[in-house]
Motif scaffolding. Structure first.
Motif, PDB file in Angstrom:
ATOM      1  N   MET A 181      65.100  31.698  33.340  1.00 37.06           N
ATOM      2  CA  MET A 181      64.084  32.662  33.750  1.00 37.06           C
ATOM      3  C   MET A 181      64.672  33.616  34.788  1.00 37.06           C
ATOM      4  N   ASN A 182      64.477  34.883  34.558  1.00 37.69           N
ATOM      5  CA  ASN A 182      64.916  35.909  35.498  1.00 37.69           C
ATOM      6  C   ASN A 182      63.839  36.151  36.533  1.00 37.69           C
ATOM      7  N   LYS A 183      64.241  36.182  37.804  1.00 38.51           N
ATOM      8  CA  LYS A 183      63.315  36.604  38.856  1.00 38.51           C
ATOM      9  C   LYS A 183      63.556  38.080  39.085  1.00 38.51           C
ATOM     10  N   VAL A 184      62.462  38.856  39.133  1.00 45.28           N
ATOM     11  CA  VAL A 184      62.597  40.303  39.294  1.00 45.28           C
ATOM     12  C   VAL A 184      61.618  40.804  40.346  1.00 45.28           C
ATOM     13  N   ILE A 185      61.974  41.958  40.912  1.00 42.97           N
ATOM     14  CA  ILE A 185      61.103  42.667  41.838  1.00 42.97           C
ATOM     15  C   ILE A 185      60.710  43.981  41.181  1.00 42.97           C
ATOM     16  N   LEU A 186      59.399  44.171  41.013  1.00 41.34           N
ATOM     17  CA  LEU A 186      58.866  45.415  40.470  1.00 41.34           C
ATOM     18  C   LEU A 186      58.235  46.206  41.601  1.00 41.34           C
ATOM     19  N   SER A 187      58.519  47.489  41.628  1.00 44.67           N
ATOM     20  CA  SER A 187      57.926  48.384  42.607  1.00 44.67           C
ATOM     21  C   SER A 187      57.055  49.377  41.850  1.00 44.67           C
ATOM     22  N   LEU A 188      55.766  49.395  42.200  1.00 50.60           N
ATOM     23  CA  LEU A 188      54.819  50.266  41.521  1.00 50.60           C
ATOM     24  C   LEU A 188      54.295  51.307  42.496  1.00 50.60           C
ATOM     25  N   LEU A 189      54.182  52.505  42.050  1.00 53.31           N
ATOM     26  CA  LEU A 189      53.482  53.544  42.791  1.00 53.31           C
ATOM     27  C   LEU A 189      52.149  53.712  42.079  1.00 53.31           C
ATOM     28  N   VAL A 190      51.048  53.509  42.808  1.00 53.41           N
ATOM     29  CA  VAL A 190      49.728  53.513  42.186  1.00 53.41           C
ATOM     30  C   VAL A 190      48.786  54.436  42.948  1.00 53.41           C
ATOM     31  N   ALA A 191      47.739  54.869  42.265  1.00 54.97           N
ATOM     32  CA  ALA A 191      46.692  55.646  42.924  1.00 54.97           C
ATOM     33  C   ALA A 191      46.043  54.762  43.996  1.00 54.97           C
ATOM     34  N   ASN A 192      45.765  55.355  45.123  1.00 51.45           N
ATOM     35  CA  ASN A 192      45.214  54.611  46.257  1.00 51.45           C
ATOM     36  C   ASN A 192      43.698  54.717  46.241  1.00 51.45           C
ATOM     37  N   HIS A 193      43.072  53.896  45.391  1.00 53.06           N
ATOM     38  CA  HIS A 193      41.616  53.846  45.401  1.00 53.06           C
ATOM     39  C   HIS A 193      41.113  52.499  44.910  1.00 53.06           C
ATOM     40  N   PHE A 194      39.829  52.308  45.047  1.00 57.34           N
ATOM     41  CA  PHE A 194      39.157  51.048  44.748  1.00 57.34           C
ATOM     42  C   PHE A 194      39.444  50.548  43.335  1.00 57.34           C
ATOM     43  N   GLY A 195      39.756  49.257  43.204  1.00 62.18           N
ATOM     44  CA  GLY A 195      39.867  48.613  41.913  1.00 62.18           C
ATOM     45  C   GLY A 195      41.242  48.600  41.272  1.00 62.18           C
ATOM     46  N   VAL A 196      42.202  49.331  41.823  1.00 59.74           N
ATOM     47  CA  VAL A 196      43.525  49.415  41.196  1.00 59.74           C
ATOM     48  C   VAL A 196      44.214  48.049  41.210  1.00 59.74           C
ATOM     49  N   LEU A 197      44.207  47.385  42.346  1.00 59.88           N
ATOM     50  CA  LEU A 197      44.864  46.084  42.445  1.00 59.88           C
ATOM     51  C   LEU A 197      44.202  45.066  41.511  1.00 59.88           C
ATOM     52  N   THR A 198      42.890  45.129  41.388  1.00 59.71           N
ATOM     53  CA  THR A 198      42.179  44.221  40.481  1.00 59.71           C
ATOM     54  C   THR A 198      42.646  44.421  39.047  1.00 59.71           C
ATOM     55  N   ARG A 199      42.791  45.669  38.635  1.00 58.74           N
ATOM     56  CA  ARG A 199      43.239  45.939  37.265  1.00 58.74           C
ATOM     57  C   ARG A 199      44.668  45.436  37.044  1.00 58.74           C
ATOM     58  N   ILE A 200      45.517  45.570  38.042  1.00 58.63           N
ATOM     59  CA  ILE A 200      46.900  45.089  37.916  1.00 58.63           C
ATOM     60  C   ILE A 200      46.926  43.565  37.808  1.00 58.63           C
ATOM     61  N   THR A 201      46.232  42.888  38.708  1.00 57.34           N
ATOM     62  CA  THR A 201      46.253  41.418  38.686  1.00 57.34           C
ATOM     63  C   THR A 201      45.545  40.876  37.444  1.00 57.34           C
ATOM     64  N   ASN A 202      44.497  41.547  36.984  1.00 58.35           N
ATOM     65  CA  ASN A 202      43.831  41.128  35.746  1.00 58.35           C
ATOM     66  C   ASN A 202      44.772  41.224  34.553  1.00 58.35           C
ATOM     67  N   MET A 203      45.576  42.280  34.523  1.00 60.71           N
ATOM     68  CA  MET A 203      46.533  42.428  33.427  1.00 60.71           C
ATOM     69  C   MET A 203      47.485  41.235  33.399  1.00 60.71           C
ATOM     70  N   PHE A 204      47.975  40.815  34.556  1.00 59.34           N
ATOM     71  CA  PHE A 204      48.864  39.652  34.615  1.00 59.34           C
ATOM     72  C   PHE A 204      48.138  38.407  34.111  1.00 59.34           C
ATOM     73  N   GLY A 205      46.929  38.181  34.611  1.00 60.89           N
ATOM     74  CA  GLY A 205      46.176  36.983  34.252  1.00 60.89           C
ATOM     75  C   GLY A 205      45.802  36.928  32.784  1.00 60.89           C
ATOM     76  N   GLN A 206      45.369  38.041  32.227  1.00 64.52           N
ATOM     77  CA  GLN A 206      44.942  38.073  30.830  1.00 64.52           C
ATOM     78  C   GLN A 206      46.084  37.808  29.865  1.00 64.52           C
ATOM     79  N   ARG A 207      47.288  38.141  30.271  1.00 62.49           N
ATOM     80  CA  ARG A 207      48.434  37.966  29.385  1.00 62.49           C
ATOM     81  C   ARG A 207      49.262  36.727  29.732  1.00 62.49           C
ATOM     82  N   GLY A 208      48.801  35.965  30.730  1.00 63.20           N
ATOM     83  CA  GLY A 208      49.483  34.726  31.081  1.00 63.20           C
ATOM     84  C   GLY A 208      50.776  34.916  31.846  1.00 63.20           C
ATOM     85  N   PHE A 209      50.934  36.082  32.489  1.00 64.99           N
ATOM     86  CA  PHE A 209      52.113  36.319  33.317  1.00 64.99           C
ATOM     87  C   PHE A 209      51.815  35.821  34.726  1.00 64.99           C
TER      88      PHE A 209
END
Length: 163
Positions: A1-29
């Motif tokens: 397993m490779n350990k990686v660091i991802l750097s994201l530039l995202v819009a700074n407003h409500f709900g963005v982090l939730t959408r990112i973490t939901n994407m991880f959870g829904q796909r089992g990452f």
């Protein structure tokens, strides 16, 4: 397993982090660590995600993140270019006869100590995740009461920027 660091530039407003973490959870990452903060531009935040997986999983994570509307840029920071730091706060309750030795450990690691009440203190260290792991192990004999760690904040050791 490779350990990686991802750097994201995202819009700074409500709900963005939730959408990112939901994407991880829904796909089992899995997210190993996560750090988020505003950038020099108030319109954007930087999200630093430590994760792991084989090459296909990492590719899928990047592709799925790229599909999210509020994610402007997804970049993988190569191992040789990673400048990553974490903050650890550790509450200790050392015995009185351990105080001098504890001060030596703190000095060796460049940590700071704050006395909060008689016989109890909080120590702070900013370092690489690996160094913090070693530091926590060194402090076990000083009666750790609580540990709080941030996720790693990372930038690439290059003059290039994500804009």
């Amino acid at each position: 397993m490779n350990k990686v660091i991802l750097s994201l530039l995202v819009a700074n407003h409500f709900g963005v982090l939730t959408r990112i973490t939901n994407m991880f959870g829904q796909r089992g990452f899995n997210i190993d660590s996560l750090a988020v903060g505003e950038t020099e531009n108030d319109d954007y935040s930087r999200v630093t995600i430590a994760t792991h997986g084989d090459e296909n999983i990492i590719t899928q994570i990047r592709l799925q993140l790229d599909k999210l509307e509020d994610v402007k840029i997804v970049s993988l920071i190569p191992d040789e270019q990673q400048f990553i730091r974490e903050v650890a706060l550790i509450k200790l309750k050392p015995n009185k006869n351990q105080l001098e030795a504890l001060d030596g450990v703190l000095e060796d690691f460049g940590a700071r100590k704050q006395i909060i009440e008689e016989g109890c203190c909080i120590v702070e260290l900013t370092a690489t995740p690996a160094t913090i792991n070693v530091f926590v192990e060194e402090l076990r004999e000083y009666h750790i009461q609580e540990v709080c760690r941030t996720g790693g904040a990372a930038l690439a050791l290059t003059k290039e920027t994500v804009y």
